[in-house]
Design a protein around this motif. Sequence first.
Motif, PDB file in Angstrom:
ATOM      1  N   ASP A 260       0.836  -1.208   0.000  1.00 10.81           N
ATOM      2  CA  ASP A 260       0.000   0.000   0.000  1.00 10.81           C
ATOM      3  C   ASP A 260       0.863   1.247   0.000  1.00 10.81           C
ATOM      4  O   ASP A 260       0.560   2.235  -0.690  1.00 10.81           O
ATOM      5  CB  ASP A 260      -0.925   0.006   1.224  1.00 10.81           C
ATOM      6  N   ALA A 261       1.945   1.206   0.791  1.00 15.23           N
ATOM      7  CA  ALA A 261       2.835   2.365   0.866  1.00 15.23           C
ATOM      8  C   ALA A 261       3.483   2.644  -0.485  1.00 15.23           C
ATOM      9  O   ALA A 261       3.534   3.794  -0.947  1.00 15.23           O
ATOM     10  CB  ALA A 261       3.904   2.143   1.938  1.00 15.23           C
ATOM     11  N   TYR A 262       3.965   1.597  -1.127  1.00 11.26           N
ATOM     12  CA  TYR A 262       4.609   1.774  -2.429  1.00 11.26           C
ATOM     13  C   TYR A 262       3.599   2.230  -3.480  1.00 11.26           C
ATOM     14  O   TYR A 262       3.898   3.067  -4.339  1.00 11.26           O
ATOM     15  CB  TYR A 262       5.266   0.471  -2.873  1.00 11.26           C
ATOM     16  N   THR A 263       2.393   1.676  -3.421  1.00 16.29           N
ATOM     17  CA  THR A 263       1.373   2.024  -4.411  1.00 16.29           C
ATOM     18  C   THR A 263       0.983   3.495  -4.320  1.00 16.29           C
ATOM     19  O   THR A 263       0.733   4.153  -5.345  1.00 16.29           O
ATOM     20  CB  THR A 263       0.129   1.140  -4.218  1.00 16.29           C
ATOM     21  N   THR A 264       0.941   4.026  -3.104  1.00 16.56           N
ATOM     22  CA  THR A 264       0.538   5.418  -2.908  1.00 16.56           C
ATOM     23  C   THR A 264       1.715   6.391  -2.965  1.00 16.56           C
ATOM     24  O   THR A 264       1.535   7.596  -2.761  1.00 16.56           O
ATOM     25  CB  THR A 264      -0.178   5.571  -1.556  1.00 16.56           C
ATOM     26  N   GLY A 265       2.921   5.843  -3.187  1.00 16.69           N
ATOM     27  CA  GLY A 265       4.086   6.707  -3.285  1.00 16.69           C
ATOM     28  C   GLY A 265       4.641   7.162  -1.960  1.00 16.69           C
ATOM     29  O   GLY A 265       5.409   8.133  -1.897  1.00 16.69           O
ATOM     30  N   ALA A 266       4.282   6.473  -0.871  1.00 20.54           N
ATOM     31  CA  ALA A 266       4.766   6.861   0.456  1.00 20.54           C
ATOM     32  C   ALA A 266       6.230   6.476   0.635  1.00 20.54           C
ATOM     33  O   ALA A 266       6.794   5.704  -0.155  1.00 20.54           O
ATOM     34  CB  ALA A 266       3.906   6.201   1.527  1.00 20.54           C
ATOM     35  N   GLN A 271       7.508   3.943   6.378  1.00 26.95           N
ATOM     36  CA  GLN A 271       6.422   2.980   6.548  1.00 26.95           C
ATOM     37  C   GLN A 271       6.905   1.732   7.268  1.00 26.95           C
ATOM     38  O   GLN A 271       6.197   1.173   8.105  1.00 26.95           O
ATOM     39  CB  GLN A 271       5.834   2.606   5.189  1.00 26.95           C
TER      40      GLN A 271
END
Length: 312
Positions: A260-266, A271
């Motif tokens: 989720d973090a990678y998908t949202t660019g976080a 994270q």
Amino acid sequence: MNARSGDRLRLALAEYLRTRRALGYALARTEKLLNQFIDYLLATDAAGINTATALSWANLPQAAQGSWRNYRLSVVRSFARYLSNSDPGVEVPAMGLLPYSRPRATPYLYSAAEILALMDAASILSCRQRQATMATLIGLLATTGMRVGEAIRLDVSDVDTSRQLLRIRDTKFGKSREVLLHPSAIAALEKYRTERGQWQSASDCPAFFLSLAGTRLLYCNVHHAFQRMAAEAGLSARSSKCRPRIHDLRHSFAVASMLDAYTTGADGQAQLALISTYLGHIDPAATYWYLSAAPELMATAADRLAAYEEQS
């Protein structure tokens, strides 16, 4: 070894355990084993703690597996190392005397569909209470990454619906933490608590998850029910080392959170630190194992690295 020497060893053991428990270790098994080792030294009239006596005891019983013998020797080695700081007569057994490489299971990473199938499979259990208990427990493990033991130890008072969090007390390393929950998870726990009050209105057990007897759940019973549910859901081994395990819900949570973090660019590193704290790891390095066996996560990380290199 005479009785007086044995008494001194037991006093030293008590101090050793106090010192290590102050660092957060439980050491219930260690205490039991080291007392058995001292009994062995007394029974065999051993001269003291040395490599020969440690190996002789560690290899008992003869039919024990290599992993158990290795563990017994490691327990004595740690105690001997502690004693050697004040008693030069104590011999610390060298590393590698009973080599054993423990094969580590490959995490079984559950998809969202597989988790729902597991929860639906609770319908095969004997009654509505068991069905609701296991379905709610699986859902909680999947959405929080809690350890099974932590969930079993939850009391009703640990579920704070007003603040939408759980209080997880006395964890693996003697620490406690608070875990925030999504409103949907809180609603599911509230629904279970209401139903639980109808089934077990006379129970005075403080546990949140109750057995049919009105007592706290036992891990062995939870594990058995999970295996039945996994079979009913059609979840089978992906390899000899990758089989459906209830603990892998924790792995799945960690991997899904990083994806989720990678998908949202976080920020992945930030994270990771948050996930490590949320899971109750005392060191983020322990969280890396949860992530390293996920091809999807590695692929996503590689894509981000490639995009970064193209921009630089």
